[in-house]
Design a protein around this motif. Structure first.
Motif, PDB file in Angstrom:
ATOM      1  N   ASP A   1      18.724  39.689  12.737  1.00  0.00           N
ATOM      2  CA  ASP A   1      19.284  38.942  11.608  1.00  0.00           C
ATOM      3  C   ASP A   1      20.591  39.545  11.101  1.00  0.00           C
ATOM      4  OD1 ASP A   1      19.034  36.829   9.610  1.00  0.00           O
ATOM      5  OD2 ASP A   1      18.664  38.460   8.177  1.00  0.00           O
ATOM      6  N   LYS A   2      20.820  40.839  11.378  1.00  0.00           N
ATOM      7  CA  LYS A   2      22.000  41.520  10.843  1.00  0.00           C
ATOM      8  C   LYS A   2      23.017  41.935  11.897  1.00  0.00           C
ATOM      9  CE  LYS A   2      20.305  41.584   6.617  1.00  0.00           C
ATOM     10  NZ  LYS A   2      20.917  40.756   5.554  1.00  0.00           N
ATOM     11  N   VAL A   3      22.675  41.771  13.176  1.00  0.00           N
ATOM     12  CA  VAL A   3      23.563  42.275  14.239  1.00  0.00           C
ATOM     13  C   VAL A   3      24.924  41.598  14.229  1.00  0.00           C
ATOM     14  CG1 VAL A   3      23.880  42.481  16.741  1.00  0.00           C
ATOM     15  CG2 VAL A   3      21.673  43.023  15.723  1.00  0.00           C
ATOM     16  N   MET A   4      24.944  40.269  14.099  1.00  0.00           N
ATOM     17  CA  MET A   4      26.225  39.561  14.144  1.00  0.00           C
ATOM     18  C   MET A   4      27.146  39.970  12.995  1.00  0.00           C
ATOM     19  SD  MET A   4      26.246  35.601  15.404  1.00  0.00           S
ATOM     20  CE  MET A   4      27.434  35.074  14.213  1.00  0.00           C
ATOM     21  N   ALA A   5      26.572  40.078  11.801  1.00  0.00           N
ATOM     22  CA  ALA A   5      27.380  40.464  10.639  1.00  0.00           C
ATOM     23  C   ALA A   5      27.900  41.889  10.807  1.00  0.00           C
ATOM     24  CB  ALA A   5      26.544  40.345   9.371  1.00  0.00           C
ATOM     25  N   TYR A   6      27.055  42.771  11.309  1.00  0.00           N
ATOM     26  CA  TYR A   6      27.462  44.160  11.530  1.00  0.00           C
ATOM     27  C   TYR A   6      28.559  44.229  12.583  1.00  0.00           C
ATOM     28  CZ  TYR A   6      27.136  48.991  13.195  1.00  0.00           C
ATOM     29  OH  TYR A   6      27.430  50.274  13.599  1.00  0.00           O
ATOM     30  N   GLN A   7      28.369  43.487  13.685  1.00  0.00           N
ATOM     31  CA  GLN A   7      29.363  43.448  14.754  1.00  0.00           C
ATOM     32  C   GLN A   7      30.714  42.970  14.216  1.00  0.00           C
ATOM     33  OE1 GLN A   7      30.155  41.011  18.963  1.00  0.00           O
ATOM     34  NE2 GLN A   7      28.149  40.895  17.985  1.00  0.00           N
TER      35      GLN A   7
ATOM     36  N   ASN B   1      21.586  38.836  25.241  1.00  0.00           N
ATOM     37  CA  ASN B   1      21.439  39.527  26.525  1.00  0.00           C
ATOM     38  C   ASN B   1      22.715  40.224  26.975  1.00  0.00           C
ATOM     39  OD1 ASN B   1      18.693  38.789  27.002  1.00  0.00           O
ATOM     40  ND2 ASN B   1      19.389  36.729  27.550  1.00  0.00           N
ATOM     41  N   SER B   2      23.796  40.046  26.214  1.00  0.00           N
ATOM     42  CA  SER B   2      25.070  40.640  26.604  1.00  0.00           C
ATOM     43  C   SER B   2      25.111  42.121  26.257  1.00  0.00           C
ATOM     44  CB  SER B   2      26.223  39.929  25.900  1.00  0.00           C
ATOM     45  OG  SER B   2      26.209  40.216  24.515  1.00  0.00           O
ATOM     46  N   GLU B   3      25.929  42.864  26.990  1.00  0.00           N
ATOM     47  CA  GLU B   3      26.067  44.298  26.729  1.00  0.00           C
ATOM     48  C   GLU B   3      26.693  44.546  25.368  1.00  0.00           C
ATOM     49  OE1 GLU B   3      24.753  46.755  28.532  1.00  0.00           O
ATOM     50  OE2 GLU B   3      23.889  45.108  29.686  1.00  0.00           O
ATOM     51  N   THR B   4      27.615  43.663  24.953  1.00  0.00           N
ATOM     52  CA  THR B   4      28.262  43.821  23.643  1.00  0.00           C
ATOM     53  C   THR B   4      27.246  43.712  22.516  1.00  0.00           C
ATOM     54  OG1 THR B   4      30.341  42.911  24.474  1.00  0.00           O
ATOM     55  CG2 THR B   4      30.026  42.913  22.093  1.00  0.00           C
ATOM     56  N   TYR B   5      26.419  42.661  22.579  1.00  0.00           N
ATOM     57  CA  TYR B   5      25.410  42.457  21.541  1.00  0.00           C
ATOM     58  C   TYR B   5      24.442  43.637  21.514  1.00  0.00           C
ATOM     59  CZ  TYR B   5      21.906  40.094  18.655  1.00  0.00           C
ATOM     60  OH  TYR B   5      21.034  39.766  17.642  1.00  0.00           O
ATOM     61  N   LYS B   6      23.990  44.065  22.695  1.00  0.00           N
ATOM     62  CA  LYS B   6      23.024  45.168  22.775  1.00  0.00           C
ATOM     63  C   LYS B   6      23.609  46.446  22.195  1.00  0.00           C
ATOM     64  CE  LYS B   6      20.506  43.481  26.849  1.00  0.00           C
ATOM     65  NZ  LYS B   6      20.228  43.729  28.281  1.00  0.00           N
ATOM     66  N   LYS B   7      24.920  46.653  22.397  1.00  0.00           N
ATOM     67  CA  LYS B   7      25.571  47.862  21.879  1.00  0.00           C
ATOM     68  C   LYS B   7      25.372  47.971  20.365  1.00  0.00           C
ATOM     69  CE  LYS B   7      30.170  49.915  21.216  1.00  0.00           C
ATOM     70  NZ  LYS B   7      30.167  49.824  19.737  1.00  0.00           N
ATOM     71  N   TYR B   8      25.664  46.874  19.663  1.00  0.00           N
ATOM     72  CA  TYR B   8      25.543  46.898  18.203  1.00  0.00           C
ATOM     73  C   TYR B   8      24.082  46.890  17.763  1.00  0.00           C
ATOM     74  CZ  TYR B   8      30.543  46.249  18.145  1.00  0.00           C
ATOM     75  OH  TYR B   8      31.887  46.439  18.334  1.00  0.00           O
ATOM     76  N   TYR B   9      23.233  46.207  18.505  1.00  0.00           N
ATOM     77  CA  TYR B   9      21.797  46.198  18.210  1.00  0.00           C
ATOM     78  C   TYR B   9      21.249  47.620  18.315  1.00  0.00           C
ATOM     79  CZ  TYR B   9      16.827  44.958  18.501  1.00  0.00           C
ATOM     80  OH  TYR B   9      15.481  44.877  18.265  1.00  0.00           O
ATOM     81  N   TYR B  10      21.595  48.326  19.399  1.00  0.00           N
ATOM     82  CA  TYR B  10      21.060  49.668  19.625  1.00  0.00           C
ATOM     83  C   TYR B  10      21.634  50.674  18.625  1.00  0.00           C
ATOM     84  CZ  TYR B  10      19.122  47.923  24.028  1.00  0.00           C
ATOM     85  OH  TYR B  10      18.409  47.221  24.970  1.00  0.00           O
ATOM     86  N   GLU B  11      22.878  50.459  18.183  1.00  0.00           N
ATOM     87  CA  GLU B  11      23.445  51.334  17.161  1.00  0.00           C
ATOM     88  C   GLU B  11      22.616  51.259  15.881  1.00  0.00           C
ATOM     89  OE1 GLU B  11      27.547  50.686  16.294  1.00  0.00           O
ATOM     90  OE2 GLU B  11      28.228  51.263  18.301  1.00  0.00           O
ATOM     91  N   LEU B  12      22.282  50.037  15.489  1.00  0.00           N
ATOM     92  CA  LEU B  12      21.467  49.853  14.290  1.00  0.00           C
ATOM     93  C   LEU B  12      20.058  50.398  14.499  1.00  0.00           C
ATOM     94  CD1 LEU B  12      22.584  46.248  13.253  1.00  0.00           C
ATOM     95  CD2 LEU B  12      23.125  48.391  12.083  1.00  0.00           C
ATOM     96  N   GLN B  13      19.503  50.164  15.678  1.00  0.00           N
ATOM     97  CA  GLN B  13      18.154  50.638  15.976  1.00  0.00           C
ATOM     98  C   GLN B  13      18.093  52.168  15.920  1.00  0.00           C
ATOM     99  OE1 GLN B  13      16.395  50.205  20.032  1.00  0.00           O
ATOM    100  NE2 GLN B  13      15.058  48.710  19.050  1.00  0.00           N
ATOM    101  N   GLU B  14      19.119  52.815  16.455  1.00  0.00           N
ATOM    102  CA  GLU B  14      19.154  54.280  16.441  1.00  0.00           C
ATOM    103  C   GLU B  14      19.252  54.799  15.011  1.00  0.00           C
ATOM    104  OE1 GLU B  14      21.498  57.970  18.622  1.00  0.00           O
ATOM    105  OE2 GLU B  14      22.133  55.915  18.967  1.00  0.00           O
ATOM    106  N   TYR B  15      20.073  54.139  14.187  1.00  0.00           N
ATOM    107  CA  TYR B  15      20.184  54.529  12.781  1.00  0.00           C
ATOM    108  C   TYR B  15      18.824  54.430  12.097  1.00  0.00           C
ATOM    109  CZ  TYR B  15      21.211  54.425   7.817  1.00  0.00           C
ATOM    110  OH  TYR B  15      21.191  54.703   6.469  1.00  0.00           O
ATOM    111  N   LEU B  16      18.112  53.338  12.355  1.00  0.00           N
ATOM    112  CA  LEU B  16      16.812  53.111  11.726  1.00  0.00           C
ATOM    113  C   LEU B  16      15.794  54.159  12.134  1.00  0.00           C
ATOM    114  CD1 LEU B  16      16.755  49.247  12.168  1.00  0.00           C
ATOM    115  CD2 LEU B  16      16.872  50.443   9.983  1.00  0.00           C
TER     116      LEU B  16
END
Length: 327
Positions: free
Chosen positions: A72-78, A107-122
């Motif tokens: 829900d927050k990945v696009m805004a964060y990106q 499924n794109s590498e770009t989207y996953k990059k920002y998703y994983y950044e947030l996941q790691e922070y969490l």
């Protein structure tokens, strides 16, 4: 068909907030603001995760809800990170506008990059995440008791556990199993308390009593492996994980635990990497935030294998598990 990449042409000097100052507007750009975008976004996601009701939900169901909170927050964060970077670049180059691409393809590498950044922070800053991930999704007829006295002492045991008084908790769990000798969860929690008191033999004994009641109990099997690891009996720990794998063959905790033992204690980096790669693949398939832990261990294994001139072997194992390989 919807486009999955949106290109925004931004006038970089556009004001995002304006304040009157000497009858003139002062432009405030993202690049001027001292904001930790990862923290501000991550804290919002953490509140969403904390609100997840676990109840009798399975671990897969909880993981799906956690993923939805992050998605829900990945696009805004990106968008805000890319816009901030673009403004900083523009200040150096003197450009007044630029294109910023926002990738919404999950499924794109770009989207996953920002998703994983947030996941790691969490994983590092959101206690609620680990609480939800620790939910045991396997209940049996012996998980809870129908005996009111047993449940009364079990609840007291939980209260003492929460306070950190593990010895008092054990006393209450022992009373619970007097009233209901087949109360598996009471033995499980007893084992956890013994483990936290560094009484590993007693912990293993409690877990084994639970397994006599319910031979397929995943929680005691996993914790027996952990207890043997603390005792330094690594081969027994691995065998305990292998017992667990027969009940839950796609359990990433099995591969993670074995991989960590081979890496940290047995100095067999090849087996460590093979197991940790399997853990990473399964964590990713299950949308589990624990994938970040597997990645960190793989980074440590990389360092060890690099020092041993085994990078070719390292890369071949990653390729075998299709990690970092674009087909």
């Amino acid at each position: 068909m919807l486009r999955l990449i949106y290109t925004l042409t931004l006038v970089l000097l556009t004001t995002i907030a304006a304040f009157a100052q000497d009858e003139k507007s002062k432009e405030v750009k993202l690049s001027d603001l001292n904001i930790d975008f990862k923290k501000s976004t991550g804290d919002g996601i953490c509140k969403c995760i904390d609100s997840i009701q676990t109840g009798s939900k399975s671990r897969d169901s909880i993981n799906a809800e956690i993923k939805a909170c992050i998605d829900d927050k990945v696009m805004a964060y990106q968008m805000i990170v890319k816009l901030s970077d673009a403004q900083k670049q523009a200040e150096k180059s003197g450009e007044k506008s630029t294109n910023v691409e926002i990738n919404t393809n999950t499924n794109s590498e770009t989207y996953k990059k920002y998703y994983y950044e947030l996941q790691e922070y969490l994983m590092d800053h959101c206690p609620a995440l680990k609480t939800k991930l620790a939910i045991n999704d396997r209940l049996s007829e012996y998980s809870l008791s129908r005996n009111e006295e047993a449940m009364k002492f079990y609840r007291k045991g939980l209260e003492e556990t929460q306070k950190g008084d593990f010895q008092a908790a054990i006393v209450n769990y022992e009373k619970a199993v007097v009233f209901d000798p087949k109360f598996a969860f009471a033995y499980d929690n007893m084992g956890i308390c013994y483990r936290r008191l560094n009484k590993y033999n007693e912990a293993i004994e409690a877990y084994e009593k639970s397994l006599k009641i319910d031979p397929n109990g995943t929680m005691p099997l996993q914790n027996i492996a952990i207890a043997y690891g603390y005792k330094g009996e690594y081969k027994k720990a691995i065998k305990a994980y292998e017992r667990l794998s027969k009940i839950t063959p796609n359990n990433p905790e099995v591969f993670y635990g074995i991989g960590l033992i081979y890496h940290s204690n047995l100095n067999d980096q090849e087996k460590a990497l093979d197991n940790m790669c399997q853990a990473l693949v399964l964590y990713s398939e299950q949308n589990s935030a624990y994938r970040t832990d597997a990645e960190r261990v793989i980074s440590m294994i990389y360092k060890a294998m690099k020092e041993a001139n085994q990078l070719e072997l390292f890369n071949s194992i990653l390729k075998k598990h299709k990690i970092g390989v674009n087909e």
